[in-house]
Scaffold this motif. Structure first.
Motif, PDB file in Angstrom:
ATOM      1  N   ASN A 188       0.837  -1.203   0.000  1.00 22.38           N
ATOM      2  CA  ASN A 188       0.000   0.000   0.000  1.00 22.38           C
ATOM      3  C   ASN A 188       0.868   1.248   0.000  1.00 22.38           C
ATOM      4  N   GLY A 189       0.217   2.395  -0.149  1.00 21.50           N
ATOM      5  CA  GLY A 189       0.942   3.653  -0.248  1.00 21.50           C
ATOM      6  C   GLY A 189       1.711   4.025   1.002  1.00 21.50           C
ATOM      7  N   VAL A 190       1.187   3.679   2.170  1.00 18.58           N
ATOM      8  CA  VAL A 190       1.901   3.963   3.421  1.00 18.58           C
ATOM      9  C   VAL A 190       3.233   3.226   3.434  1.00 18.58           C
ATOM     10  N   GLU A 191       3.212   1.966   3.028  1.00 20.91           N
ATOM     11  CA  GLU A 191       4.452   1.193   2.952  1.00 20.91           C
ATOM     12  C   GLU A 191       5.386   1.778   1.895  1.00 20.91           C
ATOM     13  N   ALA A 192       4.843   2.262   0.791  1.00 20.80           N
ATOM     14  CA  ALA A 192       5.669   2.873  -0.252  1.00 20.80           C
ATOM     15  C   ALA A 192       6.445   4.064   0.295  1.00 20.80           C
ATOM     16  N   VAL A 193       5.765   4.923   1.032  1.00 17.28           N
ATOM     17  CA  VAL A 193       6.414   6.107   1.610  1.00 17.28           C
ATOM     18  C   VAL A 193       7.483   5.678   2.607  1.00 17.28           C
ATOM     19  N   ARG A 194       7.135   4.758   3.511  1.00 14.61           N
ATOM     20  CA  ARG A 194       8.086   4.305   4.531  1.00 14.61           C
ATOM     21  C   ARG A 194       9.304   3.630   3.900  1.00 14.61           C
ATOM     22  N   LEU A 195       9.062   2.752   2.944  1.00  9.01           N
ATOM     23  CA  LEU A 195      10.172   2.040   2.304  1.00  9.01           C
ATOM     24  C   LEU A 195      11.051   2.982   1.485  1.00  9.01           C
ATOM     25  N   THR A 196      10.453   3.993   0.879  1.00  3.34           N
ATOM     26  CA  THR A 196      11.240   4.983   0.144  1.00  3.34           C
ATOM     27  C   THR A 196      12.145   5.755   1.094  1.00  3.34           C
ATOM     28  N   GLN A 197      11.630   6.118   2.256  1.00  2.00           N
ATOM     29  CA  GLN A 197      12.442   6.829   3.246  1.00  2.00           C
ATOM     30  C   GLN A 197      13.560   5.947   3.793  1.00  2.00           C
ATOM     31  N   THR A 198      13.324   4.657   3.867  1.00  2.00           N
ATOM     32  CA  THR A 198      14.323   3.718   4.389  1.00  2.00           C
ATOM     33  C   THR A 198      15.387   3.381   3.353  1.00  2.00           C
ATOM     34  N   TRP A 199      14.977   3.067   2.139  1.00  2.00           N
ATOM     35  CA  TRP A 199      15.881   2.540   1.110  1.00  2.00           C
ATOM     36  C   TRP A 199      16.408   3.577   0.118  1.00  2.00           C
ATOM     37  N   HIS A 200      15.771   4.730   0.003  1.00  2.00           N
ATOM     38  CA  HIS A 200      16.174   5.759  -0.964  1.00  2.00           C
ATOM     39  C   HIS A 200      16.388   5.160  -2.360  1.00  2.00           C
ATOM     40  N   PRO A 201      15.338   4.542  -2.912  1.00  2.00           N
ATOM     41  CA  PRO A 201      15.496   3.883  -4.219  1.00  2.00           C
ATOM     42  C   PRO A 201      15.593   4.889  -5.359  1.00  2.00           C
ATOM     43  N   ASP A 202      16.022   4.380  -6.497  1.00  2.00           N
ATOM     44  CA  ASP A 202      16.025   5.179  -7.721  1.00  2.00           C
ATOM     45  C   ASP A 202      14.629   5.233  -8.328  1.00  2.00           C
ATOM     46  N   LEU A 203      13.856   4.157  -8.106  1.00  2.00           N
ATOM     47  CA  LEU A 203      12.542   4.041  -8.734  1.00  2.00           C
ATOM     48  C   LEU A 203      11.591   3.280  -7.825  1.00  2.00           C
ATOM     49  N   VAL A 204      10.356   3.771  -7.735  1.00  2.00           N
ATOM     50  CA  VAL A 204       9.255   3.040  -7.109  1.00  2.00           C
ATOM     51  C   VAL A 204       8.262   2.709  -8.211  1.00  2.00           C
ATOM     52  N   ILE A 205       7.930   1.438  -8.339  1.00  2.00           N
ATOM     53  CA  ILE A 205       6.902   0.993  -9.278  1.00  2.00           C
ATOM     54  C   ILE A 205       5.692   0.654  -8.424  1.00  2.00           C
ATOM     55  N   MET A 206       4.572   1.365  -8.661  1.00  2.00           N
ATOM     56  CA  MET A 206       3.470   1.301  -7.713  1.00  2.00           C
ATOM     57  C   MET A 206       2.110   1.259  -8.398  1.00  2.00           C
ATOM     58  N   ASP A 207       1.213   0.481  -7.815  1.00  2.00           N
ATOM     59  CA  ASP A 207      -0.179   0.427  -8.254  1.00  2.00           C
ATOM     60  C   ASP A 207      -0.878   1.730  -7.850  1.00  2.00           C
ATOM     61  N   VAL A 208      -1.958   2.068  -8.520  1.00  2.00           N
ATOM     62  CA  VAL A 208      -2.725   3.266  -8.172  1.00  2.00           C
ATOM     63  C   VAL A 208      -3.758   2.939  -7.098  1.00  2.00           C
ATOM     64  N   LYS A 209      -4.604   1.965  -7.358  1.00  2.00           N
ATOM     65  CA  LYS A 209      -5.708   1.629  -6.440  1.00  2.00           C
ATOM     66  C   LYS A 209      -5.229   0.601  -5.422  1.00  2.00           C
TER      67      LYS A 209
END
Length: 123
Positions: free
Chosen positions: A37-58
């Motif tokens: 989910n989006g909450v995990e996307a934000v948290r994981l981005t802050q943790t891992w500092h990736p180059d790219l996030v590939i994410m579903d919309v809904k």
């Protein structure tokens, strides 16, 4: 060998996540984390500092558009959205949030990999 780009895959469907991760890893991309989910996307981005996030919309809890806005406001991570919906208003909203690419599901390897390569080459 590919440059070691760091990618996070976010989708509430575990089968879709597994397929995306496999497509990316088989050609040498480093998938550093996955979420549902989006909450995990934000948290994981802050943790891992990736180059790219590939994410579903809904997704439950927080949708991909909301998460994209947060991610793009606090990092230079690129975001590619995947969705089963191709309505023009969603595409417009996604681009306004700073999405670098938008693919409609089901995503095939022939679409995903060139798009990922282009996004990462333009970083």
């Amino acid at each position: 060998m590919r440059q070691p780009y760091r990618i996070i895959v976010i989708d509430d469907d575990p089968i879709t996540r597994m397929d995306l991760v496999e497509m990316l890893q088989v050609v040498g991309y480093d998938v550093v984390a996955e979420g549902k989910n989006g909450v995990e996307a934000v948290r994981l981005t802050q943790t891992w500092h990736p180059d790219l996030v590939i994410m579903d919309v809904k997704m439950p809890v927080m949708d991909g558009l909301t998460a994209t806005g947060i991610i793009r406001n606090c990092s230079n991570t690129e975001v590619m959205l995947l969705t089963a919906y191709s309505q023009k208003d969603l595409v417009v909203q996604a681009m306004a949030k700073g999405v670098c690419a938008y693919l409609v599901k089901p995503v095939m390897e022939e679409e995903l990999l060139p798009t990922v390569e282009q996004v990462l080459a333009n970083r």
